[in-house]
Write a protein that holds these residues in place. Structure first.
Motif, PDB file in Angstrom:
ATOM      1  N   ASN A  35      35.459  35.892  31.650  1.00 47.70           N
ATOM      2  CA  ASN A  35      36.360  35.145  32.529  1.00 47.70           C
ATOM      3  C   ASN A  35      37.161  36.072  33.442  1.00 47.70           C
ATOM      4  OD1 ASN A  35      35.514  32.724  31.575  1.00 47.70           O
ATOM      5  ND2 ASN A  35      37.225  32.429  30.159  1.00 47.70           N
ATOM      6  N   GLU A  36      37.632  37.194  32.881  1.00 53.97           N
ATOM      7  CA  GLU A  36      38.396  38.151  33.689  1.00 53.97           C
ATOM      8  C   GLU A  36      37.514  38.714  34.799  1.00 53.97           C
ATOM      9  OE1 GLU A  36      38.379  38.100  30.367  1.00 53.97           O
ATOM     10  OE2 GLU A  36      40.439  37.392  30.083  1.00 53.97           O
ATOM     11  N   SER A  37      36.254  38.959  34.486  1.00 52.42           N
ATOM     12  CA  SER A  37      35.327  39.505  35.491  1.00 52.42           C
ATOM     13  C   SER A  37      35.149  38.541  36.653  1.00 52.42           C
ATOM     14  CB  SER A  37      33.956  39.780  34.861  1.00 52.42           C
ATOM     15  OG  SER A  37      34.080  40.754  33.876  1.00 52.42           O
ATOM     16  N   VAL A  38      35.129  37.242  36.360  1.00 57.76           N
ATOM     17  CA  VAL A  38      34.991  36.253  37.438  1.00 57.76           C
ATOM     18  C   VAL A  38      36.188  36.354  38.370  1.00 57.76           C
ATOM     19  CG1 VAL A  38      34.985  33.772  37.956  1.00 57.76           C
ATOM     20  CG2 VAL A  38      33.574  34.656  36.105  1.00 57.76           C
ATOM     21  N   GLY A  39      37.392  36.516  37.781  1.00 61.51           N
ATOM     22  CA  GLY A  39      38.614  36.618  38.578  1.00 61.51           C
ATOM     23  C   GLY A  39      38.581  37.807  39.523  1.00 61.51           C
ATOM     24  N   ILE A  40      37.958  38.888  39.089  1.00 59.70           N
ATOM     25  CA  ILE A  40      37.963  40.114  39.904  1.00 59.70           C
ATOM     26  C   ILE A  40      36.725  40.198  40.804  1.00 59.70           C
ATOM     27  CG2 ILE A  40      38.002  42.645  39.813  1.00 59.70           C
ATOM     28  CD1 ILE A  40      39.240  42.292  36.942  1.00 59.70           C
ATOM     29  N   TYR A  41      35.569  39.995  40.217  1.00 64.15           N
ATOM     30  CA  TYR A  41      34.317  40.244  40.953  1.00 64.15           C
ATOM     31  C   TYR A  41      33.614  38.974  41.420  1.00 64.15           C
ATOM     32  CZ  TYR A  41      35.090  44.580  38.386  1.00 64.15           C
ATOM     33  OH  TYR A  41      35.650  45.714  37.849  1.00 64.15           O
ATOM     34  N   GLY A  42      34.128  37.819  41.020  1.00 64.53           N
ATOM     35  CA  GLY A  42      33.453  36.575  41.376  1.00 64.53           C
ATOM     36  C   GLY A  42      32.325  36.273  40.415  1.00 64.53           C
ATOM     37  N   ALA A  47      28.139  37.963  36.586  1.00 66.59           N
ATOM     38  CA  ALA A  47      26.796  37.749  36.016  1.00 66.59           C
ATOM     39  C   ALA A  47      26.000  39.049  35.940  1.00 66.59           C
ATOM     40  CB  ALA A  47      26.042  36.722  36.858  1.00 66.59           C
ATOM     41  N   GLN A  48      26.364  40.042  36.771  1.00 67.49           N
ATOM     42  CA  GLN A  48      25.624  41.310  36.777  1.00 67.49           C
ATOM     43  C   GLN A  48      25.631  41.986  35.409  1.00 67.49           C
ATOM     44  OE1 GLN A  48      23.680  42.397  39.251  1.00 67.49           O
ATOM     45  NE2 GLN A  48      24.272  40.500  40.280  1.00 67.49           N
ATOM     46  N   ALA A  49      26.698  41.716  34.629  1.00 67.43           N
ATOM     47  CA  ALA A  49      26.800  42.333  33.291  1.00 67.43           C
ATOM     48  C   ALA A  49      25.652  41.909  32.384  1.00 67.43           C
ATOM     49  CB  ALA A  49      28.134  41.954  32.657  1.00 67.43           C
ATOM     50  N   PHE A  50      24.975  40.814  32.740  1.00 61.08           N
ATOM     51  CA  PHE A  50      23.905  40.295  31.877  1.00 61.08           C
ATOM     52  C   PHE A  50      22.528  40.458  32.516  1.00 61.08           C
ATOM     53  CE2 PHE A  50      27.793  37.795  31.097  1.00 61.08           C
ATOM     54  CZ  PHE A  50      28.029  38.220  29.796  1.00 61.08           C
ATOM     55  N   GLY A 465      40.667  31.740  43.228  1.00 58.07           N
ATOM     56  CA  GLY A 465      39.568  32.594  42.769  1.00 58.07           C
ATOM     57  C   GLY A 465      38.248  32.145  43.375  1.00 58.07           C
ATOM     58  N   ASP A 466      37.189  32.805  42.953  1.00 59.95           N
ATOM     59  CA  ASP A 466      35.860  32.508  43.491  1.00 59.95           C
ATOM     60  C   ASP A 466      35.533  31.026  43.275  1.00 59.95           C
ATOM     61  OD1 ASP A 466      33.383  32.804  44.613  1.00 59.95           O
ATOM     62  OD2 ASP A 466      32.482  33.885  42.920  1.00 59.95           O
ATOM     63  N   VAL A 467      34.880  30.452  44.264  1.00 58.84           N
ATOM     64  CA  VAL A 467      34.447  29.059  44.141  1.00 58.84           C
ATOM     65  C   VAL A 467      32.992  28.990  44.570  1.00 58.84           C
ATOM     66  CG1 VAL A 467      35.479  28.510  46.404  1.00 58.84           C
ATOM     67  CG2 VAL A 467      34.886  26.662  44.857  1.00 58.84           C
ATOM     68  N   ASN A 486      35.162  31.303  51.622  1.00 57.17           N
ATOM     69  CA  ASN A 486      35.883  32.460  52.182  1.00 57.17           C
ATOM     70  C   ASN A 486      36.262  33.509  51.141  1.00 57.17           C
ATOM     71  OD1 ASN A 486      35.825  31.449  54.764  1.00 57.17           O
ATOM     72  ND2 ASN A 486      37.681  30.228  54.439  1.00 57.17           N
ATOM     73  N   TRP A 487      36.048  33.179  49.873  1.00 51.93           N
ATOM     74  CA  TRP A 487      36.512  34.099  48.830  1.00 51.93           C
ATOM     75  C   TRP A 487      35.734  35.412  48.872  1.00 51.93           C
ATOM     76  CZ3 TRP A 487      34.754  36.745  44.570  1.00 51.93           C
ATOM     77  CH2 TRP A 487      35.742  37.240  43.715  1.00 51.93           C
ATOM     78  N   ALA A 488      36.456  36.520  48.671  1.00 53.93           N
ATOM     79  CA  ALA A 488      35.794  37.834  48.631  1.00 53.93           C
ATOM     80  C   ALA A 488      36.263  38.580  47.393  1.00 53.93           C
ATOM     81  CB  ALA A 488      36.148  38.639  49.882  1.00 53.93           C
ATOM     82  N   PRO A 489      35.353  39.311  46.724  1.00 54.81           N
ATOM     83  CA  PRO A 489      35.762  40.054  45.526  1.00 54.81           C
ATOM     84  C   PRO A 489      36.708  41.198  45.863  1.00 54.81           C
ATOM     85  CG  PRO A 489      33.499  40.573  46.115  1.00 54.81           C
ATOM     86  CD  PRO A 489      33.946  39.485  47.044  1.00 54.81           C
ATOM     87  N   ALA A 490      37.452  41.637  44.843  1.00 53.04           N
ATOM     88  CA  ALA A 490      38.372  42.763  45.039  1.00 53.04           C
ATOM     89  C   ALA A 490      37.575  44.008  45.387  1.00 53.04           C
ATOM     90  CB  ALA A 490      39.155  42.983  43.752  1.00 53.04           C
TER      91      ALA A 490
END
Lengths: 491, 208
Positions: A35-42, A47-50, A465-467, A486-490
């Motif tokens: 969940n934290e990763s979604v907040g930061i990276y979208g 999902a890249q972690a998997f 956050g990401d949508v 318009n959302w962009a990752p950190a």
């Protein structure tokens, strides 16, 4: 089944189990921080972690917990094929239908974790997780434009939904029948007295449960409603004439805990009667779902024995998820519609938690007895056999440390489920684009009106956050289209 | 009440695999459970034996029905419409229709067309795009107005209902292969077949 544990065997096994603890319990960082990763990276970043370097799923096929979290992370990122593959593997471990402790392997697992903690056992999954797995598989297939596979997934979901209530009742009965106790009356009394004197609020774990729980509420209304929607908009006339639609709508009207969901089921049924006109259907996954945290009580040592460095109990506590947008607003020209909540994950997830809670408390108390008695015995042996006081103390600290480490609540749960699933439907008003706004009126995205019926699928975990927004024409014969926001990752 | 010392024994049982589902019993007369062949594979899913049985039964019933004879003689032109798999397992319905097509064709009462329907051969349509090509000998290119439209359609569904016994120990999957042959002009159902196969087994796991 009754479970009785002899003291000698427990003491002998403690050393072995300590080794198992060290070897077996390695928490998966990608799962816990999903969940934290979604907040930061979208969603795509998380999902890249998997995934491996080639973009194929890279998940431990034996770890159900990881499979579920990875499957949902890939689903949220719109990686439907990869999600389908991972959830297929997870599904093979969620085949159990009658949830009773009546096989040797289940008995071994249950007794084994009494000596240590539940986190040492492989993740068994929950009844509602089986429901949600087939729900997401159905949507994966729908988004891929694979009607044939979607039909099978919806059928499995329907079968699981119908069985879930019975399964939950069976599970509750089975837990109530299980009797966990320690042979030695004196040992039991010592620690039970200690627990009583420590004034532990065991009910803390249940403080945040939804009210008026009933087993029938384990059914997911959104599962039934999306199933009905699929049937009515399918390219196969056999689907449209099937009585599965009626069954699904009726299930929501009879069993959904909230009046909003029941009313929406009626409205959706009415829209089915007018499907000659093109419709927009909206499925929105909001917020972050319920979680399980550990609360831990360190017992007053002097009450048990002077020769003791640690005694404690660890229990799970149900925490509600959080709402992000109570509703979304959709507009098309002068037409406006709001999403309404149809599925509350807190209610669905809490049912098994509350059913198992009393037995978990009993098990933890038993566990505390076992470990404390073993610790006292070990410390006495150290006193008798180790001449050097400092070395003896260090050994006692090691023994106490082992017990403290083994005292852990099982907080594993499907971390990236939404808090709520909301839906909306309206008749299309021409070919103007459809605008989507969040709960405070901020625009999220504009989606072109596609010819025919259209499903818009939205996921947002946190406001700002990401949508993710996908649109799929119904009947679903091609891959869904993603619309960029318009959302962009950190950086 | 299980004593702790019995855990090792229990674990041994578990490792020995004694937790697997017991056999599934099928009403398909060709299945291992019906023929007494203990080595035959049986499962809750649709097996190749089930497909063969359903195809045979449907064709046999149809050929015995007077509606399979074209009024005035000759052979019906028939196309396969949608046959959906509405069960709990992914299953390729073409494995069923391929067998039905072959058996019906062998009866010399039907010609199947792949110009249209679920089994459409894309090349038949693509071929028509060669009509203006200078690369091809136009006498060998299929011309407009040469395709035969079907007179009847084969359509249907394979459905399943799952039920459980009163004591919750057994479950049964009731499969129905529902096939229809429909006249395209009037929409009349010329023929229909309903072939059931029930499979009964443990209710321990979901049946897929």
């Amino acid at each position: 089944m009754q479970t009785k544990v002899t003291k000698t065997a427990l003491r002998l096994s403690l050393v072995t189990l300590s080794a198992a603890f060290i070897l077996g319990c390695v928490p998966n960082a990608a799962v816990n921080s999903s969940n934290e990763s979604v907040g930061i990276y979208g969603y795509k970043g998380a999902a890249q972690a998997f995934l491996d370097d080639s973009g194929a799923p890279s998940v431990n096929p034996d770890d159900l917990h990881e499979l579920l979290v990875a499957g949902k992370a890939l689903h949220d990122a719109g990686m439907w094929e990869q999600s389908r593959e991972v959830l297929d593997t997870a599904g093979q471990q969620l085949m159990w239908k009658e949830d009773t402790i009546d096989t040797p392997s289940e008995a071994v697992k249950f007794i084994g974790t009494t000596l240590t903690n539940d986190t040492l056992a492989g993740y068994n999954g929950k009844i509602y997780e089986g429901l949600m797995l087939d729900y997401y598989q159905a949507i994966n297939n729908l988004m891929l434009g694979d009607e044939s596979s979607a039909r099978v997934s919806f059928n499995r979901l329907e079968e699981r939904q119908g069985n879930a209530e019975i399964q939950l009742q069976s599970y509750t009965r089975s837990l109530n029948d299980a009797d966990i106790e320690v042979d030695d009356q004196q040992d039991r009394e010592i620690v039970e007295q200690t627990v009583a004197d420590a004034d532990v609020n065991f009910a803390q774990g249940l403080a945040n449960l939804p009210e008026n729980q009933m087993a029938a509420q384990i059914r997911s209304p959104s599962g039934d409603l999306v199933n009905a929607l699929f049937r009515q908009t399918s390219s196969a006339s056999a689907d449209r004439s099937s009585d599965r639609t009626k069954r699904a709508i009726k299930a929501v009207q009879a069993k959904a805990p909230d009046a909003t969901a029941r009313r929406f089921a009626g409205a959706l049924e009415q829209s089915f009667a007018n499907l000659k006109a093109d419709h927009v259907f909206v499925l929105y996954e909001d917020g972050s779902g319920p979680s399980i945290e550990e609360f831990r009580v360190d017992l007053p040592l002097a009450l048990v024995s002077d020769d003791l460095l640690y005694a404690g109990v660890a229990l799970p506590e149900f925490r509600r998820g959080y709402v992000n947008n109570p509703s979304l607003t959709l507009t098309q020209g002068s037409l406006a519609a709001d999403t309404v909540p149809v599925t509350d994950m807190n209610r669905i997830a809490s049912l098994e938690f509350s059913a198992a809670y009393d037995k978990k408390v009993a098990k933890e108390v038993t566990s505390a007895i076992i470990k404390t008695v073993a610790q006292v015995a070990a410390n006495k042996a150290i006193d008798q056999e180790v001449d050097n006081p400092l070395a003896g103390l260090l050994m006692k600290v090691a023994v106490a440390g082992t017990q403290a480490a083994l005292t852990r609540a099982d907080t594993r749960h499907w971390v990236n489920l939404p808090n709520q699933i909301q839906m909306a439907s309206f008749k299309k008003s021409g070919t103007e684009a459809i605008k989507i706004f969040d709960a405070v009126g901020n625009p999220i995205v504009t989606v072109p009106a596609l010819p025919g019926h259209q499903l818009i699928y939205v996921r947002q975990q946190t406001r700002g956050g990401d949508v993710k927004v996908y649109a799929q024409r119904l009947p679903a014969n091609d891959r869904a289209v993603e619309y960029v926001t318009n959302w962009a990752p950190a950086e | 009440m299980i004593k702790y010392r019995s855990i090792a024994l229990l674990a041994l049982f578990a490792l020995a695999g004694c937790t697997s589902n017991p056999a599934v019993v099928s009403t398909n007369p060709l299945s291992g459970s019906a023929t007494g062949n203990k080595n035959a594979y049986e499962s809750f899913s649709i097996t190749s034996t089930d497909i063969g049985y359903a195809a045979n039964e449907a064709v046999q019933q149809f050929l015995e029905a007077p509606e399979s004879m074209k009024p005035g003689g000759g052979r019906y032109v028939i196309a396969v419409d949608q046959i959906i798999n509405d069960t709990l397992n992914n299953f390729e319905t073409r494995r069923l229709t391929a067998q039905i097509k072959r058996k019906l064709r062998q009866s010399n009462r039907f010609r199947f067309t792949n110009a249209i329907g679920a089994d459409q051969t894309k090349a038949i349509i693509d071929e028509r795009e060669l009509q203006d090509s200078k690369l091809f000998d136009q006498s060998t290119v299929a011309q407009d107005g040469t395709l035969a439209a079907p007179e009847i359609y084969l359509t249907g569904a394979i459905v399943v209902d799952a039920t459980r016994s009163g004591d919750g120990k057994k479950q049964q999957l009731n499969y129905a292969f529902m096939l229809e042959v429909v006249d395209k002009v009037r929409g009349y159902v010329l023929f229909d077949s309903y072939i059931e196969i029930d499979k009964t087994g443990s209710n321990k796991n979901f049946a897929w």
